[in-house]
Scaffold this motif. Structure first.
Motif, short mmCIF file in Angstrom:
data_model
loop_
_atom_site.label_atom_id
_atom_site.label_comp_id
_atom_site.label_asym_id
_atom_site.label_seq_id
_atom_site.Cartn_x
_atom_site.Cartn_y
_atom_site.Cartn_z
N ALA A 189 0.63 -1.47 -0.37
CA ALA A 189 -0.22 -0.10 -0.13
C ALA A 189 0.71 1.48 -0.22
CB ALA A 189 -0.78 -0.28 1.26
N ASP A 190 0.06 2.55 -1.00
CA ASP A 190 0.84 3.83 -1.20
C ASP A 190 2.52 3.71 -1.12
OD1 ASP A 190 -1.68 5.10 0.17
OD2 ASP A 190 -0.85 4.28 2.28
N ARG A 191 2.67 3.16 -2.44
CA ARG A 191 3.97 3.01 -2.56
C ARG A 191 3.98 2.33 -3.81
NH1 ARG A 191 7.45 -1.82 -1.84
NH2 ARG A 191 5.91 -3.64 -0.78
N ASP A 192 4.48 3.23 -4.98
CA ASP A 192 4.88 2.65 -6.23
C ASP A 192 5.48 1.34 -6.51
OD1 ASP A 192 3.59 4.76 -7.04
OD2 ASP A 192 5.24 5.69 -8.07
N VAL A 193 4.79 0.88 -7.21
CA VAL A 193 5.00 -0.94 -7.17
C VAL A 193 4.84 -1.65 -8.75
CG1 VAL A 193 4.98 -1.70 -4.82
CG2 VAL A 193 2.82 -2.16 -6.47
N ASP A 194 5.90 -2.64 -8.86
CA ASP A 194 5.32 -3.17 -10.13
C ASP A 194 4.25 -4.25 -10.00
OD1 ASP A 194 5.56 -5.26 -11.86
OD2 ASP A 194 7.48 -6.27 -11.62
N LEU A 195 2.97 -3.60 -10.37
CA LEU A 195 1.53 -3.87 -10.08
C LEU A 195 1.49 -5.82 -11.03
CD1 LEU A 195 -0.61 -1.76 -11.37
CD2 LEU A 195 -0.15 -2.21 -8.93
N ASN A 196 2.65 -6.11 -12.21
CA ASN A 196 2.37 -7.39 -12.15
C ASN A 196 2.79 -8.44 -10.93
OD1 ASN A 196 1.34 -6.80 -15.35
ND2 ASN A 196 3.34 -7.27 -15.85
N TRP A 197 3.85 -8.10 -10.75
CA TRP A 197 4.75 -8.81 -9.12
C TRP A 197 3.60 -8.98 -7.84
CZ3 TRP A 197 7.17 -13.21 -7.47
CH2 TRP A 197 7.70 -12.35 -6.71
N ALA A 198 3.10 -7.25 -7.74
CA ALA A 198 2.52 -6.77 -6.84
C ALA A 198 1.18 -8.30 -6.86
CB ALA A 198 1.96 -5.73 -6.24
N ILE A 199 0.19 -8.50 -7.87
CA ILE A 199 -0.70 -8.88 -7.79
C ILE A 199 -0.67 -10.61 -8.31
CG2 ILE A 199 -3.25 -9.23 -9.46
CD1 ILE A 199 -2.73 -6.55 -10.21
N GLN A 200 0.40 -10.86 -8.94
CA GLN A 200 1.26 -12.32 -8.64
C GLN A 200 1.01 -12.81 -7.09
OE1 GLN A 200 0.54 -14.92 -10.28
NE2 GLN A 200 0.82 -14.65 -12.19
N SER A 201 1.83 -12.53 -6.41
CA SER A 201 2.06 -11.85 -5.20
C SER A 201 0.61 -12.21 -4.26
CB SER A 201 2.85 -11.32 -4.53
OG SER A 201 3.63 -11.49 -2.87
N ILE A 202 0.16 -11.00 -4.01
CA ILE A 202 -1.66 -11.21 -3.20
C ILE A 202 -2.20 -12.41 -3.48
CG2 ILE A 202 -2.91 -9.33 -2.82
CD1 ILE A 202 -1.24 -7.04 -3.61
N THR A 203 -2.21 -12.38 -4.70
CA THR A 203 -3.43 -13.23 -5.17
C THR A 203 -2.37 -15.03 -4.60
OG1 THR A 203 -3.99 -12.48 -6.89
CG2 THR A 203 -4.35 -14.95 -7.33
N THR A 204 -1.43 -15.33 -4.74
CA THR A 204 -1.19 -16.43 -4.19
C THR A 204 -0.96 -16.50 -2.77
OG1 THR A 204 0.08 -16.57 -6.12
CG2 THR A 204 0.76 -18.04 -4.92
N ARG A 205 -0.67 -15.61 -2.35
CA ARG A 205 -0.17 -15.91 -0.89
C ARG A 205 -1.35 -16.46 -0.34
NH1 ARG A 205 5.22 -12.91 1.79
NH2 ARG A 205 6.98 -13.35 0.54
N SER A 206 -2.68 -15.98 -0.67
CA SER A 206 -4.57 -15.75 -0.20
C SER A 206 -4.20 -16.64 -0.52
CB SER A 206 -4.47 -14.27 -0.07
OG SER A 206 -5.29 -14.43 -1.86
N LEU A 207 -4.17 -17.91 -1.30
CA LEU A 207 -4.48 -19.15 -1.22
C LEU A 207 -3.77 -19.93 -0.87
CD1 LEU A 207 -5.28 -19.12 -5.62
CD2 LEU A 207 -7.22 -18.87 -3.48
N ILE A 208 -2.89 -19.66 -0.29
CA ILE A 208 -1.31 -20.47 0.51
C ILE A 208 -2.85 -21.62 1.65
CG2 ILE A 208 0.03 -21.80 1.68
CD1 ILE A 208 1.62 -19.34 0.30
N PRO A 209 -3.40 -20.81 2.36
CA PRO A 209 -4.44 -21.09 3.77
C PRO A 209 -5.26 -21.96 2.87
CG PRO A 209 -3.64 -18.92 3.97
CD PRO A 209 -3.35 -19.07 3.00
N VAL A 210 -5.71 -21.92 1.23
CA VAL A 210 -6.65 -22.73 1.35
C VAL A 210 -5.80 -24.35 0.78
CG1 VAL A 210 -8.38 -22.80 -1.12
CG2 VAL A 210 -7.98 -20.85 -0.24
N VAL A 211 -4.83 -23.92 0.45
CA VAL A 211 -4.20 -25.64 -0.16
C VAL A 211 -3.42 -25.98 1.27
CG1 VAL A 211 -2.06 -26.64 -1.42
CG2 VAL A 211 -3.70 -24.86 -2.31
#
Length: 415
Positions: free
Chosen positions: A106-128
């Protein structure tokens, strides 16, 4: 509006050859390209109809066969568990994890391709696999991150021995974390965690540790890429098409998230059509290569074990024989349009693959895209660094080039 795309030479050649004539043909690499909807569905069905899990490592060493376990048995156990995981409470928990993960960027410029992938994947780990200690979770995340960095390369790069050894070490550490959690659950009195590891533990007497660990790590590999790639497409289209963002915002702010999750078709029809069109146009992954397991005949082409064939959701989803204006982003094509309902029925729409190897987490994957839209509509505004629409590059997946920006918290969660 159609998308400006830059294709790798391989993608361009396959597309041009496919749409100029026969959709089943031999490629230069010796693999059979199967880009006809009917044949794609048939070859996958026939090739994996009797799929069984590999023998346990200990049995391979002792040169004996393990107890047979059909892939369908494990798949059915997962599907049963996913009915609970993909329910309202499970998806509300996933939404909260996504919000927490967004906070890391939040609140800083980031590479959105990386940020979106990371957010999506890490939030799914507890599903697995949930309940991992901090060290175990970090090791699984390190493995996921390594896979994602490779996936996000705009230009394929050959890796050296040092990189491969590093990859193996990261995978081994992640696998050991999974193994340790499975062993913990096998102890007397272990309470089910409500994740995809539970059915694996229940089948442990038949599976054994090697196959149990392989089953869990296979699903972890599956979430390291396609769900995040789809999320990149969803967020890219949402942020670069303000007319659709306004309509989606109005729809998703009209009621609470719990109600939307309980009746998505009633309360979020526009959002669901938007997601279906994203999955059609972005098609992660673009190409899939499968080993031939049994003798097959595909459109008069003979395939034998040891050979390979290639499938492509991308080519099917962009085929002018199946879709009107295939390059046009038009979610309204899913609004009771009989032509595209017919295209779906004949197999021209396959964002989650083909049975019996189709994605078991399709419902979770679709709902997560809806959660992303709700998050952007009510919790975090995405401000792009550049006002112009970034061009796209088709590599392993479709990626916006120079897709940079920041997640900004919305005041009052809606304005």
């Amino acid at each position: 509006m159609s998308m400006h795309k830059e294709e790798l030479a391989f993608v361009r050649k396959m597309r041009e050859k496919c749409y100029s004539g026969n959709r089943v043909f031999w490629g230069n690499s010796g693999e059979l390209g199967v880009f006809d909807p009917g044949w794609a569905r048939a070859v996958n069905h026939d090739n994996f109809a009797d799929l069984e899990l590999p023998d346990r490592l200990v049995d391979i060493i002792r040169r004996r066969r393990s107890a047979s376990v059909n892939w369908k048995d494990l798949r059915n156990a997962w599907v049963g568990g996913l009915k609970h995981i993909s329910g309202t409470e499970g998806m509300l928990a996933l939404h909260q994890r996504m919000i927490d993960e967004v906070g890391r960027f939040a609140d800083r410029d980031v590479d959105l391709n990386w940020a979106i992938q990371s957010i999506t994947t890490r939030s799914l780990i507890p599903v697995v696999i949930s309940g991992l200690p901090a060290r175990g979770f970090d090791r699984v995340c390190a493995d996921q991150d390594f896979k994602l960095r490779r996936l996000l390369q705009l230009t394929p790069e050959s890796s050296g021995l040092r990189t491969e050894l590093k990859s193996m070490l990261i995978q081994v550490r992640s696998g050991l974390a999974v193994r340790k959690e499975i062993r913990r659950r096998l102890r007397a009195g272990s309470v089910p965690r409500g994740d995809m590891t539970d059915p694996v533990v229940e089948m442990y007497p038949t599976l054994g540790m090697d196959r149990a660990m392989d089953a869990v790590t296979t699903v972890l590999t599956a979430i390291a890429g396609p769900p995040g790639a789809a999320a990149i497409g969803t967020i890219f289209e949402y942020t670069t098409r303000p007319e659709w963002a306004q309509r989606i915002d109005a729809e998703l702010r009209a009621t609470d998230l719990k109600t939307i999750l309980e009746q998505p078709r009633k309360h979020a029809p526009l959002s669901l059509m938007f997601i279906k069109e994203v999955l059609r146009l972005w098609s992660p992954p673009l190409f899939l290569t499968r080993p031939v397991r049994t003798s097959l005949t595909v459109c008069e082409h003979a395939l034998e074990p040891g050979q390979r064939y290639t499938l492509s959701p991308y080519l099917l989803h962009h085929d002018p024989d199946s879709w009107a204006d295939p390059e046009m982003f038009n979610p309204m094509r899913w609004d009771d349009d009989q032509h595209h309902l017919a295209a779906t029925r004949k197999g021209a729409y396959c964002p989650f693959g083909w049975a019996p190897k189709s994605c078991i987490g399709a419902s979770v994957g679709t709902t997560q895209q809806l959660l992303w839209l709700h998050l952007l509509s009510t919790h975090a505004r995405l401000a792009l660094r550049e006002s112009r629409r970034p061009p796209l590059k088709l590599a392993a997946i479709t990626l916006p080039m120079g897709f940079t920006g920041r997640f900004e918290t919305r005041s009052n969660n809606a304005t």
